[in-house]
Every structure is written in C-alpha cells, then in structure tokens.
Design a protein around this motif. Structure first.
Motif, mmCIF file in Angstrom:
data_model
loop_
_atom_site.group_PDB
_atom_site.id
_atom_site.type_symbol
_atom_site.label_atom_id
_atom_site.label_comp_id
_atom_site.label_asym_id
_atom_site.label_seq_id
_atom_site.Cartn_x
_atom_site.Cartn_y
_atom_site.Cartn_z
ATOM 1 N N LYS A 41 -3.670 4.534 -1.840
ATOM 2 C CA LYS A 41 -4.677 5.125 -0.953
ATOM 3 C C LYS A 41 -4.461 6.628 -0.851
ATOM 4 N N ALA A 80 -6.256 1.857 4.407
ATOM 5 C CA ALA A 80 -5.982 1.294 3.080
ATOM 6 C C ALA A 80 -7.268 0.825 2.404
ATOM 7 N N VAL A 110 0.845 -1.190 0.000
ATOM 8 C CA VAL A 110 0.000 0.000 0.000
ATOM 9 C C VAL A 110 0.879 1.238 0.000
#
Length: 177
Positions: free
Chosen positions: A88, A93, A36
């Motif tokens: 994100k 996330a 992420v």
C-alpha cells in the motif's frame, strides 16, 4: 509489520507475540493471511505535496522506500506461499491496492485486523473495510499505537461505534477453534 518500523518505533513490537499466534492459527485452519506493507517509490512519484503524512514518511529516508529492505515483513510473520502480500501507498490497505479484489475473489466477507498504528493505519483500513461492507473485527492486543490512551480510546469507543467488533487475539483464537 515491517522490519524498519519495528526497529524505529518501539511501541510497534508489542503486538508481535499475538500476531505470531494469530498467523499460525489462521494458516492451520486454512484462513487467508494477508500481510500488508507500506512502500513508497524512491522517486517520490506517489507522494503528493498535499499529503503531509506520506511526505514525512518519504522524507524519513529508506524506512518506507520500496526495495530498501526496511519494508520487508518481519521474519516472525514471514509470508508463506498461500498468503497474500499487499503493498500500500496510503493509510488504508484498500486504497489503490488489490486487497478488495483478493478478498472478494476468495468470497471473504469478514476480516480480522491487526497492526500499527491503531489511530492511523488500522483505523483507515477499518473504515474503508466497513464502507465496502465487510464485517470487521479488530484484535486489540494485536494492534498498538504510540500513545496507549489513544489505542484504548479507539478500541473502547471509536471502533465499536463504527460497527466493528473488538476482541483480544485469545478470544478470536478460541472462536476459531
């Protein structure tokens, strides 16, 4: 684990060795690796003046700007073809991303979380995961916070109270086999 974050926030480097081991083991065992990154549009269209944290991130310059190179995943954890990379624009996330879709499409019900900062991004993602009925484990030595006592408080008190399992990367690796 983005290049700009590691370069600008020294505390964020501490979990990298554990993360390297975790990512390697997960890939070897066919466990989905999700990486992420936080990216904001250079124009600021995705940053509300009501959100002081992300306004500060955006105003920090290219550190969180998409396309800057600062948001690239560090080479030690470089994404592989079988990994999912999620971008994100908020703390969790899950917020506004395809993470939930990817996990459910793969019939994943249990996740192991790592990252920085424990009291912000990790906590936000954990709470969101639990609200979506995922079982969650937080790997304590694969997370970090700018303040060690805050990290410890979340790991020892907050996360277990929310229903998360907290364990070390080594313990998780032993379970994976």
């Amino acid at each position: 684990m983005q290049t700009g974050i590691l370069a600008n926030y020294p505390f964020s480097r501490a979990p990298v060795p554990a993360m390297r081991s975790l990512v390697s083991a997960a890939r070897a065992h066919g466990i989905l690796v999700v990486l992420v990154r936080t990216e904001l549009r250079v124009s600021g269209l995705d940053v509300s003046a009501n959100n002081s944290l992300f306004t500060a991130f955006h105003q920090a310059g290219p550190l969180f700007h998409e396309g800057s190179g600062e948001t690239d995943i560090i080479p030690e954890l470089a994404p592989q073809a079988e990994d999912a990379v999620i971008t994100k624009r908020r703390t969790s996330a899950f917020a506004g991303t395809e993470l939930d879709l990817v996990l459910r499409a793969q019939r994943i019900e249990t996740i192991a979380l790592t990252g920085v900062a424990t009291s912000a991004m990790v906590a936000g993602t954990l709470y969101d995961a639990l609200d979506r009925d995922f079982r969650a484990t937080v790997l304590s030595d694969a997370c970090a916070d700018a303040e060690r006592d805050v990290h410890d408080f979340f790991m020892e008190r907050i996360f277990p109270a929310r229903g998360a399992r907290v364990m070390t990367a080594g313990s998780w690796l032993a379970e994976v086999g």
